[in-house]
Design a protein around this motif. Structure first.
Motif, PDB file in Angstrom:
ATOM      1  N   TRP A 339       0.837  -1.201   0.000  1.00  0.00           N
ATOM      2  CA  TRP A 339       0.000   0.000   0.000  1.00  0.00           C
ATOM      3  C   TRP A 339       0.872   1.252   0.000  1.00  0.00           C
ATOM      4  CZ3 TRP A 339      -4.873   0.523   3.659  1.00  0.00           C
ATOM      5  CH2 TRP A 339      -5.676   1.570   3.206  1.00  0.00           C
ATOM      6  N   ALA A 340       1.987   1.201   0.683  1.00  0.00           N
ATOM      7  CA  ALA A 340       2.874   2.358   0.771  1.00  0.00           C
ATOM      8  C   ALA A 340       3.941   2.380  -0.325  1.00  0.00           C
ATOM      9  CB  ALA A 340       3.549   2.381   2.137  1.00  0.00           C
ATOM     10  N   SER A 341       3.804   1.504  -1.329  1.00  0.00           N
ATOM     11  CA  SER A 341       4.844   1.420  -2.366  1.00  0.00           C
ATOM     12  C   SER A 341       4.719   2.497  -3.437  1.00  0.00           C
ATOM     13  CB  SER A 341       4.799   0.037  -3.034  1.00  0.00           C
ATOM     14  OG  SER A 341       5.129  -0.983  -2.117  1.00  0.00           O
ATOM     15  N   GLY A 342       3.654   3.292  -3.388  1.00  0.00           N
ATOM     16  CA  GLY A 342       3.492   4.353  -4.382  1.00  0.00           C
ATOM     17  C   GLY A 342       2.875   3.901  -5.685  1.00  0.00           C
ATOM     18  N   TRP A 343       2.216   2.724  -5.679  1.00  0.00           N
ATOM     19  CA  TRP A 343       1.651   2.170  -6.907  1.00  0.00           C
ATOM     20  C   TRP A 343       0.185   2.556  -7.130  1.00  0.00           C
ATOM     21  CZ3 TRP A 343       3.546  -3.529  -5.900  1.00  0.00           C
ATOM     22  CH2 TRP A 343       4.948  -3.573  -6.042  1.00  0.00           C
TER      23      TRP A 343
END
Length: 412
Positions: A339-343
Motif C-alpha cells: 500500500w505504501a509502495s506508491g503504486w
C-alpha cells in the motif's frame, strides 16, 4: 526516503492547468455541465454530501410521514452521516454476492411504508443496475436517489447515469475527475421535483466566506501539488504515516468531521471547473483506453476478479480499476506489503458501515441490519489507480506482486 520518490494518486483525477485558475471569465459551470450531461438544468452545491442532504430535505417535505433511507452497507460513511444529519434513519442493504450492487432480496427485506428513499451507488465509476431496483422502490412509494459521486461521465443506454432514478448527485471533489476541490451537482428528471430542489436550495443555502476562502486555498494547493514531483509530499507521506500507525480508516480517507458544511459554490471555483470541463471527455476516453489494456492483463491472473458494470448497456468511467481478490487474507497481505509502495493501491472504503466504531451513533437501528455479503466485499476489494502516472513499468511490478501474494499462513 529520497526526494525522487514516486507516489501515484489513488484515482485518475483531472490535472488542472494554470490557465484554469484565471479569476475572470464565464462562471456558468451549471449551464455548461447541464449541457454536458444532457439535461435542462442542475444545481451546483458545495459537496456531493451537501447535495444529498438537500435532496433528502426536499423529499422530507414531499413525504413527511416517511423517515428511513436505504443505503448500501458498503458505501462512504458520509452517506449515512448525511441521512442522520437530516433527522432520518439509515437502513442498510446487503450487496449481491456476485455484483458490487444492492441485492434485490436484501432490498425487499428493508423496504417498507417508512422508506423515504433508496440510494444506489455507482462505486468507483462502475454503473449500478438502477433499473432493476426501481420497481421495488416504486412499489413501496419510495424515491430513488442515484449516488453518482464517483461516476461523472458514466453512461447507461446512451445517457448519463443519474437519469433513471428520481434524483441524482455527482461529486466535484478531488480525485473524482472534474474538481472544484469540493463541490457537488444535483439534478432531477421531473421538472416539478427539480423546482422543489431549487426552492430548497434558495431557502437554505447561503454563501459562507470562511468556507469559500478555505476551499479556494485548497484548490490552489491541489493545482500546484497534483503533479508527480510534489504528490509524494502531500499524499504519499501522510499515507505512510497512517499505515505506520495501523490506521486503515485514515489511510483510506474514511475519517470525516462530524458536521457536514452547506454553503454556496463560489464564482472563482466555478470558473476553474468550467475551463477544466472542456478537457474531461478526452480525459475519460484516454483513461478508458489505458484501463482496457490493463484489465486484460489483470484478468489473466489466477483468482483475480476485475469488476465490470452491473447494469446492462452501460459504459462506466475508469478513475480506478476495482479488483476482488480470492480472500481477505490475500487482499490484506498485498496491502501490508505494498500500500505504501506508491503504486496507487487504495480501498474504496475500509469497512462496511456497521464496522466503523466512530460512526456507530449515526446508524441507530441499522447497526443490526445483517450485511454478510457486503462485509465479504469490503474485506476482499481493492482499487488500483488508473492514473496515467502509473507507468507500464510500475504496473508490471504490481502485476508481479499480485501473482506472488499469498495469505500469511500460506507464505510461511
Amino acid at each position: 526516503m529520497t526526494a525522487s520518490r514516486i507516489s501515484v494518486p489513488p484515482t485518475a483525477g483531472l490535472p488542472l492547468r494554470w490557465s484554469d485558475l484565471r479569476p475572470w471569465g464565464d462562471a456558468h459551470l451549471d449551464r455548461a455541465l447541464a449541457g454536458w450531461l444532457g439535461v435542462d438544468e442542475l444545481l451546483l452545491e458545495c459537496s456531493g454530501t451537501s447535495a444529498l442532504m438537500l435532496a433528502l430535505r426536499t423529499l422530507q417535505q414531499l413525504a413527511p410521514e416517511r423517515c428511513e433511507v436505504v443505503v448500501p452497507a458498503y458505501t462512504c460513511p458520509l452517506v449515512a452521516m448525511a441521512v442522520a444529519q437530516c433527522g432520518l434513519q439509515p437502513r442498510l442493504c446487503d450487496l449481491s454476492p456476485d455484483r458490487l450492487d444492492m441485492d434485490g432480496q436484501a432490498l425487499d427485506a428493508v423496504l417498507s411504508h417508512r422508506t423515504l428513499a433508496v440510494v444506489p451507488t455507482h462505486l468507483g465509476g462502475r454503473v449500478a443496475d438502477v433499473a432493476s431496483l426501481l420497481p421495488r422502490a416504486q412499489a413501496c412509494g419510495a424515491y430513488v436517489i442515484e449516488d453518482a459521486a464517483q461516476a461523472l461521465g458514466a453512461r447507461v443506454q446512451g445517457r448519463s447515469v443519474g437519469l433513471q432514478g428520481d434524483i441524482a448527485l455527482f461529486s466535484l471533489a478531488v480525485g473524482k475527475g472534474l474538481t472544484t476541490y469540493e463541490g457537488g451537482v444535483l439534478l432531477a428528471r421531473d421538472p416539478a421535483l427539480m423546482a422543489a430542489l431549487r426552492a430548497q436550495h434558495k431557502a437554505s443555502i447561503r454563501p459562507q466566506l470562511a468556507w469559500e476562502l478555505r476551499r479556494s486555498l485548497e484548490l490552489l494547493g491541489y493545482a500546484a501539488a497534483f503533479r508527480p514531483a510534489l504528490l509524494d509530499g502531500v499524499y504519499g507521506a501522510p499515507l505512510r504515516r497512517s499505515l505506520a500507525r495501523g490506521d486503515w480508516v485514515k489511510a483510506a480517507g474514511d475519517d470525516f468531521d462530524s458536521r457536514i458544511p452547506q454553503h454556496s459554490l463560489g464564482a472563482w471555483r466555478r470558473r476553474v471547473g468550467l475551463r477544466a470541463l472542456a478537457r474531461l471527455r478526452t480525459h475519460w476516453e484516454q483513461a478508458q483506453q489505458q484501463a482496457q489494456r490493463r484489465v486484460a492483463q489483470l484478468r489473466a491472473l489466477p483468482g483475480v476478479e476485475v469488476l465490470d458494470d452491473a447494469a446492462p448497456q452501460a459504459q462506466g468511467i475508469w478513475p480506478v480499476i476495482l479488483l476482488r481478490l480470492p480472500s481477505a487474507a490475500q487482499r490484506d497481505a498485498l496491502l501490508h506489503a505494498h500500500w505504501a509502495s506508491g503504486w496507487g493501491l487504495s480501498l474504496p472504503f475500509s469497512q462496511v458501515l456497521p464496522d466503523y466504531a466512530r460512526y456507530a451513533p449515526v446508524l441507530g437501528e441499522a447497526l443490526y441490519d445483517p450485511v454478510p455479503q457486503a462485509r465479504d466485499w469490503s474485506q476482499r476489494l481493492l482499487a488500483v489507480s488508473n492514473s496515467a502516472w502509473l507507468s507500464d513499468a510500475l504496473f508490471a511490478q504490481l502485476l508481479d506482486a499480485l501473482r506472488q501474494t499469498r495469505p500469511p499462513s500460506a507464505a510461511g
